[in-house]
Write a protein that holds these residues in place. Structure first.
Motif, short mmCIF file in Angstrom:
data_model
loop_
_atom_site.label_atom_id
_atom_site.label_comp_id
_atom_site.label_asym_id
_atom_site.label_seq_id
_atom_site.Cartn_x
_atom_site.Cartn_y
_atom_site.Cartn_z
N ALA A 185 0.81 -1.21 0.00
CA ALA A 185 0.00 0.00 0.00
C ALA A 185 0.85 1.26 0.00
CB ALA A 185 -0.92 0.00 1.22
N ALA A 186 2.16 1.12 -0.17
CA ALA A 186 3.09 2.27 -0.19
C ALA A 186 2.97 3.09 1.09
CB ALA A 186 2.82 3.15 -1.42
N ALA A 187 2.79 2.40 2.22
CA ALA A 187 2.60 3.09 3.49
C ALA A 187 3.76 2.90 4.45
CB ALA A 187 1.31 2.59 4.15
N SER A 221 -6.07 6.34 -4.46
CA SER A 221 -4.80 7.08 -4.54
C SER A 221 -4.98 8.56 -4.82
CB SER A 221 -3.93 6.47 -5.65
OG SER A 221 -4.58 6.59 -6.91
N THR A 222 -6.16 9.11 -4.55
CA THR A 222 -6.42 10.51 -4.89
C THR A 222 -5.63 11.49 -4.03
OG1 THR A 222 -8.34 10.43 -3.43
CG2 THR A 222 -8.74 10.09 -5.78
N ALA A 223 -5.17 11.06 -2.85
CA ALA A 223 -4.50 12.00 -1.94
C ALA A 223 -3.01 11.76 -1.86
CB ALA A 223 -5.13 11.88 -0.54
N VAL A 224 -2.43 11.07 -2.84
CA VAL A 224 -0.98 10.82 -2.82
C VAL A 224 -0.35 11.42 -4.07
CG1 VAL A 224 -1.29 8.71 -1.47
CG2 VAL A 224 -1.21 8.57 -3.97
N ASP A 225 0.96 11.60 -4.03
CA ASP A 225 1.67 12.16 -5.19
C ASP A 225 1.87 11.09 -6.25
OD1 ASP A 225 4.40 10.81 -4.77
OD2 ASP A 225 4.08 11.79 -2.83
N ALA A 226 2.35 11.51 -7.42
CA ALA A 226 2.46 10.61 -8.58
C ALA A 226 3.43 9.47 -8.32
CB ALA A 226 2.89 11.41 -9.80
N VAL A 227 4.56 9.75 -7.65
CA VAL A 227 5.55 8.70 -7.40
C VAL A 227 4.97 7.64 -6.47
CG1 VAL A 227 7.81 8.21 -6.40
CG2 VAL A 227 7.47 10.28 -7.77
N GLU A 274 2.41 5.44 -8.17
CA GLU A 274 2.99 4.38 -9.01
C GLU A 274 3.41 3.20 -8.15
OE1 GLU A 274 3.94 2.47 -12.41
OE2 GLU A 274 3.03 4.46 -12.30
N VAL A 275 4.04 3.47 -7.00
CA VAL A 275 4.45 2.41 -6.08
C VAL A 275 3.22 1.66 -5.56
CG1 VAL A 275 5.59 1.90 -3.89
CG2 VAL A 275 6.54 3.65 -5.42
N LEU A 276 2.17 2.41 -5.24
CA LEU A 276 0.93 1.81 -4.73
C LEU A 276 0.31 0.90 -5.79
CD1 LEU A 276 -1.84 3.72 -2.79
CD2 LEU A 276 -2.44 2.32 -4.75
N ALA A 277 0.30 1.36 -7.05
CA ALA A 277 -0.30 0.57 -8.13
C ALA A 277 0.46 -0.75 -8.31
CB ALA A 277 -0.30 1.37 -9.42
N VAL A 313 -11.49 -1.81 -9.35
CA VAL A 313 -10.97 -0.52 -8.93
C VAL A 313 -11.69 0.58 -9.71
CG1 VAL A 313 -8.93 0.92 -8.63
CG2 VAL A 313 -8.72 -1.58 -8.49
N LEU A 314 -12.42 1.44 -9.00
CA LEU A 314 -13.07 2.59 -9.62
C LEU A 314 -12.13 3.78 -9.47
CD1 LEU A 314 -15.41 0.59 -8.75
CD2 LEU A 314 -16.89 2.60 -8.75
N THR A 315 -11.58 4.25 -10.58
CA THR A 315 -10.56 5.29 -10.52
C THR A 315 -10.41 5.96 -11.87
OG1 THR A 315 -8.25 5.74 -9.94
CG2 THR A 315 -8.70 3.68 -11.09
N SER A 316 -9.75 7.12 -11.86
CA SER A 316 -9.37 7.79 -13.11
C SER A 316 -7.86 7.95 -13.18
CB SER A 316 -10.04 9.18 -13.18
OG SER A 316 -9.65 9.99 -12.08
N SER A 317 -7.17 7.26 -12.25
CA SER A 317 -5.71 7.35 -12.19
C SER A 317 -5.06 6.54 -13.31
CB SER A 317 -5.21 6.83 -10.83
OG SER A 317 -3.84 6.52 -10.88
N PRO A 318 -4.26 7.17 -14.18
CA PRO A 318 -3.59 6.40 -15.24
C PRO A 318 -2.62 5.37 -14.69
CG PRO A 318 -2.76 8.66 -15.15
CD PRO A 318 -3.95 8.61 -14.25
N ALA A 319 -2.00 5.66 -13.52
CA ALA A 319 -1.07 4.71 -12.92
C ALA A 319 -1.78 3.42 -12.54
CB ALA A 319 -0.40 5.33 -11.69
N LEU A 320 -2.97 3.55 -11.97
CA LEU A 320 -3.73 2.35 -11.58
C LEU A 320 -4.37 1.69 -12.79
CD1 LEU A 320 -5.45 3.65 -8.30
CD2 LEU A 320 -3.90 1.71 -8.47
#
Length: 569
Positions: free
Chosen positions: A446-448, A497-503, A506-509, A525-532
């Protein structure tokens, strides 16, 4: 002795059940309080006897007996009050506790509830309304005891002089009936007050939880004005209820005072004419004065019963609410069927959506309209039982699954993550068990890791309620780690991942794919994130409530201009 979920529950049933399940303790309380009132009514009788047989005759022996009698009366009076009050308070406290447990159980029922109440309103029902409804036991005990006092006083007055006794026997019931005439108005106004208090409490809860967001968009002043209006409405409702209470108190005191004056005046006239003795006059005046107390008590009981009825009505609306989610008895699913399958689903903005999540598959969903995402989440989480079409889990309709199997099979992690007071470890485990290695795995996925490593005590770092000491991105990632640790067959994520930065995104995805891309699991996954979306095996695009495109992220980004604009802008 609890109500079944969905059973028809009324205010009367709630109050009658309270009496039934505490009847033994209540009976003891009524006995001792009635004994207290009877001995208190006997005090002026004893004083009258003391005057007639000791003072007026000057004899020592009656005087000694009267003193002994008074000592015994007050010993019984004191003991009876303490014992009766203890039983009354205990029964009310136990009932209050049981009501709060029942409300909590109903609210936490995994099938949900149809009360339509917000969190603050439910909190008000579980605290204030439970307390007021439980007071019906205390009110009944002291009400019956007050009636006993009136009965004893009336009998004594009848023995002294029949017209005096008849006057009290007629006057007191008329007085009580007159007091009761205000009860419906008091019940109505008390109910309005409690609903207004609950609404204001719910608004305050919502505003406090969203204060950071309100400040971010500069809307805190509008929110404060909204709360001010709600608080003023609550104040007006409280004042109306208080004025009705005050009116009832005033009527009770005035009427009981007039009754006292009338009885004392008639008794004095009879004493002047020699119809009754001086001792009997003292007894009559003392009893007439004493009668004002139980009459006043009956007025108070009327107020408490009105409040208890209003609160019991609000409790009934929660305890009798139908479950939001209908479940069946199936305890196993078809291992060859898709883990999650929607077929021609219609709900709110959705208009015939069909999609499937198979084993080992990660499916992304891009909704051009946020309303489609909200409707889809409501359907897959079981919060939309009125939807059309079929939602199947492991080949069986969601309504056919046993609730425990359904909870183990589908986990929906909402965008707004709920964290609780405790430690990072307790929030991740959420009652389950896992070793240190497994916890570290999901935290990394989860990149946490930075959230844990930022504190010297690591996973044992304490959290405040709702995790307010953490940023939005940290809360989001901890929520995702908790969901990954649960390892449900179907995991549904909404904008993780709406509240995290791009880097970090990517790690989270990458971590999500590593954790969930296994043959036994499926992820939506319901999202608009290109990374995910880029890591998903398949992406489903919804527009105007229907599926308009299906493919990989790369295919859709290169072939669909609308998709590219929505995702890559």
């Amino acid at each position: 002795m609890t109500f079944a979920v969905g059973e028809e529950v009324t205010a009367g049933r709630v109050l009658r059940r309270a009496v039934r399940r505490h009847r033994k303790r209540l009976a003891l309380g009524v006995f001792w309080l009635s004994l207290h009132q009877a001995t208190e009514a006997a005090v002026p009788v004893t004083i009258g006897i003391f005057v007639d047989r000791a003072v007026s005759t000057g004899r020592l022996e009656p005087l000694v007996w009267c003193v002994v009698m008074m000592v015994g009366l007050f010993a019984v009076l004191s003991t009876a009050w303490r014992t009766g009050a203890r039983h009354g308070v205990r029964s009310a406290e136990y009932e209050m506790h049981q009501l709060r447990l029942e409300v909590a159980q109903r609210v936490l029922d995994p099938r949900g509830h149809r009360t339509g109440m917000r969190a603050g309103e439910l909190l008000s029902v579980a605290t204030s309304d439970a307390e007021k409804a439980a007071l019906v036991l205390r009110a009944l005990a002291i009400g019956i005891a007050a009636s006993t006092a009136l009965a004893v006083s009336s009998v004594v007055l009848l023995l002294i002089d029949v017209p005096l006794g008849v006057g009290v026997l007629v006057g007191v019931p008329l007085l009580v009936v007159g007091i009761q005439a205000l009860s419906p108005l008091l019940t109505r106004r008390t109910s309005d007050q409690q609903e207004s208090v609950a609404s204001t409490t719910a608004l305050a809860t919502d505003l406090v939880s969203g204060l950071r967001a309100l400040r971010g968009i500069g809307a805190q002043h509008n929110a404060a004005e909204r709360y001010r209006r709600s608080s003023q409405a609550t104040l007006q409702a409280t004042l109306k209820a208080a004025s009705t209470n005050g009116l009832q108190d005033g009527v009770t005191m005035a009427a009981s005072g007039l009754l006292l004056a009338a009885v004392a005046g008639v008794a004095g006239w009879f004493a002047l004419n020699g119809r009754i003795s001086i001792g009997e006059l003292i007894t009559v005046v003392g009893l007439a004065q004493f009668v004002a107390e139980p009459v006043s008590t009956l007025g108070y009981v009327s107020q408490v019963l009105a409040m208890a009825k209003a609160s019991a009505g609000r409790l009934a609306s929660v305890l009798g609410s139908a479950p939001l989610r209908v479940t069946g008895s199936a305890v196993s699913v078809d291992p060859s069927a898709p883990l999650l399958e929607l077929s021609e689903v219609r709900h709110k903005s959705l208009d015939g959506v069909s999609l499937a999540v198979r084993r080992g598959e990660l499916v992304g969903v891009l909704c051009y309209d946020p309303r489609d995402a909200d409707a889809l989440l409501a359907v897959v989480s079981g919060r939309a039982p009125e939807h059309e079409g079929t939602v199947a889990v492991g080949g069986l309709a969601m309504e056919e699954l046993d609730i425990d199997l359904l909870r183990r099979s589908v986990l929906v992690e909402q965008h707004d993550t709920d964290l609780f007071e405790g430690t990072l470890r307790s929030n991740l485990l959420a009652g389950s068990e896992a070793d240190e290695g497994r916890l570290r795995e999901v935290v990394v996925a989860a990149a946490a890791t930075d959230v844990i490593d930022a504190h010297a005590d690591g996973l044992d770092h304490p959290l405040t309620d709702r995790g307010r000491t953490l940023s939005g991105g940290q809360r989001q990632r901890l929520g995702l780690a908790r969901a990954l640790l649960a390892e449900p067959p179907v995991l549904v994520l909404h904008d993780p991942s709406t509240a995290v930065d791009a880097v970090t995104e990517e790690v989270l995805a990458e971590g999500l794919v590593e954790a969930r891309a296994v043959p036994s699991l499926g992820t939506l996954v319901l999202t608009s994130s290109p990374a995910l979306l880029g890591k998903m095996h398949r992406v489903v695009v919804l527009a105007d409530g229907v599926v308009v495109a299906v493919g990989t992220h790369a295919e859709l980004a290169s072939e669909d201009a609308a998709y590219a604009e929505a995702v890559l802008r």
